[in-house]
Design an enzyme around this catalytic site. Structure first.
Site, PDB file in Angstrom:
ATOM      1  N   CYS A   2       0.906  -1.171  -0.103  1.00 35.10           N
ATOM      2  CA  CYS A   2      -0.051   0.024  -0.042  1.00 35.10           C
ATOM      3  C   CYS A   2       0.783   1.238  -0.110  1.00 35.10           C
ATOM      4  CB  CYS A   2      -0.846   0.137   1.062  1.00 35.10           C
ATOM      5  SG  CYS A   2      -2.079  -1.471   1.640  1.00 35.10           S
ATOM      6  N   LEU A  50      -3.856  -0.989  -1.840  1.00 33.92           N
ATOM      7  CA  LEU A  50      -4.066  -2.478  -2.419  1.00 33.92           C
ATOM      8  C   LEU A  50      -4.702  -3.666  -1.728  1.00 33.92           C
ATOM      9  CD1 LEU A  50      -3.219  -3.832  -5.282  1.00 33.92           C
ATOM     10  CD2 LEU A  50      -1.126  -4.608  -3.940  1.00 33.92           C
ATOM     11  N   GLU A  77       3.008  -6.870   5.710  1.00 33.18           N
ATOM     12  CA  GLU A  77       2.261  -8.243   5.888  1.00 33.18           C
ATOM     13  C   GLU A  77       2.936  -8.479   7.333  1.00 33.18           C
ATOM     14  OE1 GLU A  77       2.231  -6.511   2.307  1.00 33.18           O
ATOM     15  OE2 GLU A  77       3.910  -8.166   2.707  1.00 33.18           O
TER      16      GLU A  77
END
Length: 561
Positions: A2, A50, A77
């Site tokens: 992102c 995203l 992540e």
């Protein structure tokens, strides 16, 4: 993947300042949001999303009912978020992995939080109750983060530098923008007027240290000792786990495949893991090159062997040269080897976004630095010197290969995952005796190749294929990409321009016409920002004048063999 952006203490109109955040819209093509901070009219967050996990509740900044005073904007992540959630019995409000940061911070503070995260990340955490701002970045800088801060306490943070360079502030006409260092977190006090003051910058993890979160991992028990069979077994366990944990996504997974050792190991292991997870779609693999590219041929062999849905992308020299301007703008660097290697990766990412539904893309970045894969390691004076060089390269990944991998894929709204830079795998590899990790019998990455020799993951000729730099392998040996570029710039930069190079570019003065050409493009997009690159990437110990592997004696002798 992102795009995150935040301002604290802006003295200009926020609606005008927010236009800068749109320069990173490519990082999050699915949605965007701007949100002002309650009680601070000059502080705001920007976010481009995203959607990879939890498409319904994954917008940011993340705020949960339990902690109304916490604001989190992060890019990354956290692979162990579910394990940590279960371990500490946290009650989640969303399915977003980043929510774990809020719970860990409330439980134990910022240092314990960041040390517990197994993943890749860059984040901005605001605590309005305790008047604190925290910035943090993962060990290798896989996810990018830049900041600009003035003496009077204006702070701007963004995933890419291009989102900061045009910001305005009353105390300076030229904001100093710099990368936030990997493996660090920063603590800042938030003042009543929205401005900040830095309290401390802390290095929380070194690449050779086993991460704190390892005690909560679900990895199979590793065997003690450094005999070869034990080491090989442990490496296989850790590599499989590095792939497995990175399957965390709601979007389709694909894999870059050059046909070299690293990307081939990733692709083969990934396909095996996808089958075990009973994923209901074929793995798409992607290779790029010009006609007669050795990479295309090798990648085709691998794809046929493992049974992937393979895509080949052909490009010509004109298309590659035409892409240089876009590539350098995306990269935010003028480093010669980075620019060369980025063209192919940029073009194949463009193809993936336009022609497929793969969004989460695996790749082999980080292996060369970790496993001493560069050809010049054959010239290391000793195993200990090779070890030092490997660690230096890992520390500088955020300036070179990791930067290339992130920017070329993010430019097209893709998320890259790099299992070779997994915390557990890399720290274990670096703990091995130095003489185990050096090239042997004239072959680099000998230990890594040995580790997978009897697994039937890859054809033998691929497993033992000599090192080929990505920027070289995409073209034929007779007409290398670096030669194509040098021939082109010969007509773009004359001798008179080169003789005045030190006056025009006193910092990191380009020594070649190719370097001069890239620097011109960079300065057009980012004037006065040359210090973003501290030095050019070059091989060590061999008095090289060009970073291409094909200029090295070892490569030439290997090619004749």
């Amino acid at each position: 993947m992102c795009g995150i952006w935040a301002l604290f203490g802006s003295d200009d109109c926020l609606s005008v300042q927010c236009l800068s955040a749109m320069k990173i819209a490519h990082r999050g093509p699915d949605a965007f949001r701007f949100e002002n901070v309650n009680g601070y009219t000059n502080c705001c967050f920007g976010f481009h999303r995203l959607a990879v996990v939890d498409p319904l509740f994954g917008m940011q900044p993340i705020r949960v009912r339990k902690y109304p005073y916490l604001w989190l904007c992060y890019n990354g992540e956290i692979y162990n978020h579910k394990a940590l959630q279960q371990r500490f019995e946290f009650e989640y409000q969303t399915n977003v992995d980043g929510e774990i940061i809020l719970h860990l911070y409330d439980k134990g503070g910022i240092e314990k939080t960041i040390c517990m995260l197994d993943g890749v990340f860059a984040f901005i955490l605001l605590d309005t109750a305790n008047k604190k701002v925290f910035l943090g970045r993962d060990t290798y800088g896989v996810r990018p983060l830049f900041k600009a801060m003035t003496e009077d306490g204006f702070l701007a943070v963004c995933s890419e530098a291009k989102g900061l360079v045009s910001l305005k502030h009353s105390t300076t006409p030229f904001l100093k923008v710099e990368p936030f260092l990997p493996g660090h977190y920063e603590v800042l006090d938030l003042k009543p007027n929205g401005k900040v003051a830095s309290v401390e910058m802390v290095k929380y993890h070194h690449c050779t240290d086993e991460p704190l979160h390892a005690i909560y991992d679900s990895v199979e028990k590793l065997f003690p000792g450094f005999d070869l069979e034990t080491v090989k077994n442990n490496l296989r366990i850790l590599f499989d786990n590095a792939i497995k944990k990175r399957l965390m996504t709601d979007r389709r997974i694909g894999c870059l495949l050059s046909g070299g050792l690293d990307s081939s190991l990733v692709a083969a292991s990934l396909l095996k893991q996808l089958k075990e997870a009973q994923v209901q779609y074929p793995l798409q693999t992607f290779a790029i090159g010009m006609e007669d590219s050795p990479d295309l041929l090798a990648a085709r062999k691998v794809a046929n062997y493992i049974g992937s849905e393979h895509h080949e992308v052909l490009f010509n020299s004109e298309e590659g040269i035409q892409a240089l301007d876009e590539v350098i703008f995306s990269l935010e660097t003028y480093d010669i080897t980075t620019v060369r290697a980025s063209v192919g990766m940029y073009l194949i990412s463009k193809y993936i976004r336009k022609n497929t539904d793969s969004v989460v893309i695996f790749s082999g970045e980080g292996s060369d630095e970790l496993t001493q894969g560069y050809i010049y390691f054959h010239k290391a004076p000793s195993p200990e010197k090779a070890e030092e060089e490997s660690e230096r390269l890992l520390k500088e990944l955020y300036l070179f290969d990791v930067l290339r991998a992130d920017r070329t894929t993010a430019a097209h709204g893709l998320e890259l995952r790099v299992p070779f830079l997994d915390h557990r795998f890399s720290s274990y590899y670096l703990s091995l005796p130095p003489d185990m990790r050096i090239p042997k019998n004239g072959i680099e990455k000998h230990l890594l190749r040995e580790t997978f020799e009897d697994c039937n993951l890859l054809p033998k000729e691929i497993l033992w294929r000599p090192k080929e730099a990505f920027s070289d392998g995409i073209t034929s040996v007779k007409n290398s990409w670096f030669k194509i570029l040098q021939d082109y710039v010969e007509h773009q930069v004359d001798d008179e321009m080169m003789s005045a190079a030190s006056q025009k570019f006193p910092f990191n003065t380009p020594k070649t016409k190719e370097g001069y050409f890239y620097r011109q493009i960079f300065e057009r997009h980012y004037p006065g920002r040359a210090d973003w690159l501290t030095h050019y990437w070059m091989p060590k110990w061999i008095n090289a004048t060009d970073p291409s592997a094909r200029t090295l004696t070892h490569y030439k002798s290997a090619a004749k063999a």
